[in-house]
Design a protein around this motif. Structure first.
Motif, PDB file in Angstrom:
ATOM      1  N   ASP A 177       0.849  -1.200   0.000  1.00 24.96           N
ATOM      2  CA  ASP A 177       0.000   0.000   0.000  1.00 24.96           C
ATOM      3  C   ASP A 177       0.884   1.251   0.000  1.00 24.96           C
ATOM      4  O   ASP A 177       0.504   2.297   0.520  1.00 24.96           O
ATOM      5  CB  ASP A 177      -0.985   0.007   1.180  1.00 24.96           C
ATOM      6  N   GLU A 219       4.689   0.850   7.705  1.00 20.71           N
ATOM      7  CA  GLU A 219       4.679  -0.502   7.134  1.00 20.71           C
ATOM      8  C   GLU A 219       3.781  -0.541   5.898  1.00 20.71           C
ATOM      9  O   GLU A 219       2.556  -0.445   5.999  1.00 20.71           O
ATOM     10  CB  GLU A 219       4.206  -1.502   8.187  1.00 20.71           C
ATOM     11  N   ASP A 220       4.407  -0.695   4.747  1.00 20.55           N
ATOM     12  CA  ASP A 220       3.655  -0.642   3.485  1.00 20.55           C
ATOM     13  C   ASP A 220       3.824  -1.895   2.615  1.00 20.55           C
ATOM     14  O   ASP A 220       3.325  -1.919   1.480  1.00 20.55           O
ATOM     15  CB  ASP A 220       4.113   0.572   2.670  1.00 20.55           C
TER      16      ASP A 220
HETATM   17 CA    CA Z   1       0.807   0.747   5.143  1.00 20.71          CA
END
Ligand code: CA
Length: 250
Positions: A177, A219-220
């Motif tokens: 994301d 956090e992606d």
């Molecule tokens: Ca993320």
């Protein structure tokens, strides 16, 4: 039988009476009488031929010519039939040969995966032995004509779960994301639609986009852990990864 023929100079019309034997084939001529006047016929003639340039003396030749012409036409007709059959046979042979070649090639060709890749449902999966960050792992897959794994079915998830279950490693999957927080997409651009009612295989409370206090790094990128659950983590972390591609002819 009476045959009417014209003379060479067409000055006058000649008549020839041609008699055929009763017991002989109809083409056998017994005698020919030529007259310059029309004969008085006692009965109706069987056949009458009228020609403009046929000499009166050539009645027999005319009949032989007619027979020869008919024979020639028959021969031509038979030749045409044979030619047609020959063409059909050649076409059929070509089609049959093509089918045989296609079947033979098909039997000799089979799908396979590169060495060290695992096979599942006509796809190949590579589980890396070393760790890279998410972008580097994505590039490594692309160098091998593959992508980071995109988990599109429960059967595929089960396969991956069984493969990583007994290990201690975690693997990058092709889900991120990074472009828009909370909008998780696969590496081919398709939306995962897996964060609301259809959470798929995320752990509870994941993805949480966690970041340390004061850190701008969140956090992606997604990983699959030893028990098959998904979690988001920092894309710059070094993790092993899983590549996926369709099996190919080998
Ligand atoms: Ca993320």
């Amino acid at each position: 039988m009476v045959v009417l023929v014209s003379p060479e100079d067409e000055a006058e019309l000649n008549y020839a009476v041609v008699n055929f034997g009763k017991k002989s084939p109809s083409s056998d001529v017994i005698n020919i009488q030529q007259n310059t006047n029309a004969p008085e016929l006692e009965e109706e003639p069987s056949y009458v031929f009228i020609g403009s340039k046929l000499p009166s003396s050539g009645v027999t030749d005319a009949m032989e010519h007619a027979k020869a012409r008919k024979t020639q036409e028959d021969v031509i007709k038979i030749c045409k039939q044979h030619r047609k059959l020959l063409i059909i046979s050649i076409i059929a042979a070509i089609i049959l040969l093509t089918v045989i070649i296609a079947v033979t090639i098909g039997r000799n060709q089979s799908e396979c995966c590169p060495e060290d890749w695992k096979i599942f449902n006509h796809s190949c999966y590579y589980f890396s032995l070393m760790g890279y960050n998410w972008s580097e792992a994505k590039e490594q897959c692309e160098k091998n004509q593959s992508t980071l794994v995109m988990i599109k079915s429960s059967k595929e998830q089960d396969f991956l779960n069984k493969t990583v279950r007994n290990g201690t490693d975690e693997y990058w999957i092709g889900l991120t994301d990074a472009n828009h927080e909370g909008d998780w997409k696969w590496v081919n651009g398709e939306s995962c639609k897996c964060t609301e009612t259809n959470r798929l295989y995320w752990y509870d409370k994941e993805p949480d986009n966690w970041s340390a206090s004061g850190s701008i790094v969140d956090e992606d990128c997604a990983i699959i852990k030893q028990d098959g659950g998904w979690s988001d983590t920092k894309c710059i972390d070094r993790q092993k990864w899983i590549c996926e591609k369709l099996m190919s002819i080998c």
